[in-house]
Design an enzyme around this catalytic site. Sequence first.
Site: not given
Ligand code: FRU
Length: 494
Positions: A36-39, A55
């Site tokens: 998984w990837m986010n920010d 992330q």
């Molecule tokens: C934004 C967020 C950030 C947090 C991160 C956790 O998408 O909610 O505020 O640091 O993702 O994965």
Amino acid sequence: MKEYSLPDTRAYEKKKALNINDAGRPLFHLSPMAGWMNDPNGFSFYDGQYHMFYQYYPFDNVWGPMHWGHAVSDDLIRWNYMPCALAPDSDIDYKGCFSGSAITDKDGRHLLIYTGVVEDQADTKSPKRWLQSQCIAVGDGRDYIKPYDKPVIDGSKLPEGFDRHEFRDPKIFYEGEGYGVVTVAQNQDGYGAVLRFDSADGIEWSFTEEMLACNGNYGRMWECPDYFRVDDKDVLLLSPLDDDGSSQVLQAGNQVIAFVGNYNKGESFREESVQVIDYGMDFYATQTLSAPDGRRIMTAWMASWDAKLVQREDQAWCNQLTIPRELSIREGVIYQKPVREIEKYYGVGKCTGAIIREGQKKSLDGIKGRIFDMTVILDLAGGEPNKFRINVCADNCYRTAITYDSIEKYVEVDRSHAGYRRGYAHIRRAGIVERGDKLELRILVDRFSVEVFVNGGRYAITTTIPTPESCDGITFESFGGSSKIDIIMHELRL
Ligand code: FRU
């Protein structure tokens, strides 16, 4: 308490990455090595290369205890994976290494500042909560250590009334001799605010001021702040969570907003205008860097907390980042366009013109594909009221429709027939102010994403699509009148 270790994660990555079928991956957008990837995090230029962290939960294709994935690039287009940079493996971050940023410190080290999450419980009867503090790691562009056993900015440095459990996402910058950081935190009314801290050495930090507060105007909590100057204006970029649409600026959900204005330390941010950065369903958590040649370049997570629910379930990796975009400001307004480095990867190009008659649906010779950069210029001079539509990633069943309405003045991206099986919002519009007698639509498609830039990047609309890759048709339609267009189309090859 500590479930993860960096060596174990790196070993897992090596083993797992070998078995991932890369077939569906985007070609020139960064996706996670595994899981998984986010920010985007720590987006920076260090030791001769661009670094992108993100992330990351490598062990599954859903969100989990956050690590920092890592990749490097010479040109922001072709990315090479590096081993995982941070795992939630210490007493100050064992529940997660949340978002943060990077800078070259005064000793030439790559300094990462991120939010360390641990568990907190007021007393045995209270629920456990996540306590968030800002922590540091330093490294050489590959390996990072956490040199301190304490956060460098913890909740004790917050002004009265702010919640230590909602305090995150430090973005670091240089100012004068020292370092500054902007973070977000939630106040007693449940709303986000941007807080600034300053430090001479990056270790001892003190609270400077509240730069800007949400006051219920845009979303509730704010996330991922960024502060920079571009073309003689100061900009605060923010990701408001859970907007209800009442401001008439944002559309319900999670988007990115920019405040453009002026800021001097000690005086709070003086906002002159507010702008939605991207009107699409899949755009959140922006981060920028300053390139060696002075360009301000922005990337974002090409998903959002609502849109993430509509992922493809069979993938060993999940999510991707947007194309890095160059920012500029004209007449107080932010423009964005894909980094110019993408032109290095132009393959076969085609220029053509066409007239699409009222009611016609037309495909044009040589205009098709699933990995391309296409600019369509619509002639507005004829003055016939109409709707003009481009269907991309299309066949007889599927399409993503990009429509310009010259009466109501909007550009819309509609992915209702792009293959999603869930009934979330699939249509997003940007109301536009026309300039001159042409409308320009630049469309970047990279297998499962569509990024639309209107009029030189004055407006952007980004969406992901799960459409089968065999759907590579492009058709043009006109309603209420005919449309005269010019097209420049480039295949992209890495
Ligand atoms: C934004 C967020 C950030 C947090 C991160 C956790 O998408 O909610 O505020 O640091 O993702 O994965």
